[in-house]
Design an enzyme around this catalytic site. Structure first.
Site, PDB file in Angstrom:
ATOM      1  CG  ASN A 111      -2.009   1.016   1.138  1.00 15.71           C
ATOM      2  OD1 ASN A 111      -1.803   2.140   0.695  1.00 15.71           O
ATOM      3  ND2 ASN A 111      -3.187   0.625   1.565  1.00 15.71           N
ATOM      4  CG  HIS A 157      -7.800  -3.572  -2.763  1.00 14.87           C
ATOM      5  ND1 HIS A 157      -8.673  -2.803  -3.528  1.00 14.87           N
ATOM      6  CD2 HIS A 157      -7.525  -2.826  -1.665  1.00 14.87           C
ATOM      7  CE1 HIS A 157      -8.892  -1.654  -2.922  1.00 14.87           C
ATOM      8  NE2 HIS A 157      -8.213  -1.651  -1.782  1.00 14.87           N
ATOM      9  CG  HIS A 196      -6.736  -3.248   2.841  1.00 16.14           C
ATOM     10  ND1 HIS A 196      -5.890  -2.227   2.500  1.00 16.14           N
ATOM     11  CD2 HIS A 196      -7.914  -2.989   2.223  1.00 16.14           C
ATOM     12  CE1 HIS A 196      -6.519  -1.380   1.712  1.00 16.14           C
ATOM     13  NE2 HIS A 196      -7.761  -1.823   1.527  1.00 16.14           N
TER      14      HIS A 196
END
Length: 159
Positions: free
Chosen positions: A50, A120, A122
């Site tokens: 990220n 997505h 995390h």
């Protein structure tokens, strides 16, 4: 006056923050994994760091297909994505030794998705005490390591 030293932020401050197309698709189609922070590529999905992490080592597992819902994933994509979630956890455990993890998906803008058209998962490593007065008093999160340093450490182990 106290100063918060974060030299890696200058790249973000000076950058053009508008990227044409999907950031995940652009990373997938790039030849420069280090620049795009891509750590691992599998057949149907990949692991990327990220760029604006909640904590050092914050990873995301992303399907190669540009889809906006987990309901659109094939069983093969689902299985591979969770294999990559496990791989991410194993590598972070080995390199960074966190005390725990947050795993999750934000589906839709109202749910907190910054990128809502390409799903997505995390993976956020957590340490006891990683929430402190900075986040409570000044609404500031301190990330203790530069992205490139974390990338290099994780990439070394993620093979």
């Amino acid at each position: 006056m106290e100063k918060l030293w974060a030299p890696w932020r200058i790249g973000y401050i000076l950058s053009d923050k508008k990227e044409d197309g999907c950031v995940f698709c652009n990373a997938l189609n790039s030849d420069n994994d280090e620049e795009r922070l891509v750590l691992y590529r599998a057949n149907l999905s990949f692991i990327i760091m990220n760029l604006y992490p909640y904590n050092a080592g914050h990873l995301m597992v992303v399907p190669n297909r540009h889809i906006d819902s987990p309901l659109k994933l094939t069983r093969e994509e689902q299985a591979e994505m969770f294999e990559l979630v496990n791989k991410g956890i194993e590598v972070i455990n080995k390199v960074m030794k966190p005390d725990g993890f947050n795993l999750g998906m934000n589906l839709g803008r109202p749910a907190g998705a910054g990128i809502d058209d390409h799903i997505h998962i995390h993976i956020v490593p957590r340490w006891s005490g990683d929430t402190n007065f900075m986040s409570t008093v000044s609404d500031t999160k301190v990330i203790s390591e530069a992205l490139k340093e974390t990338y290099n450490k994780l990439k070394e182990v993620m093979r």
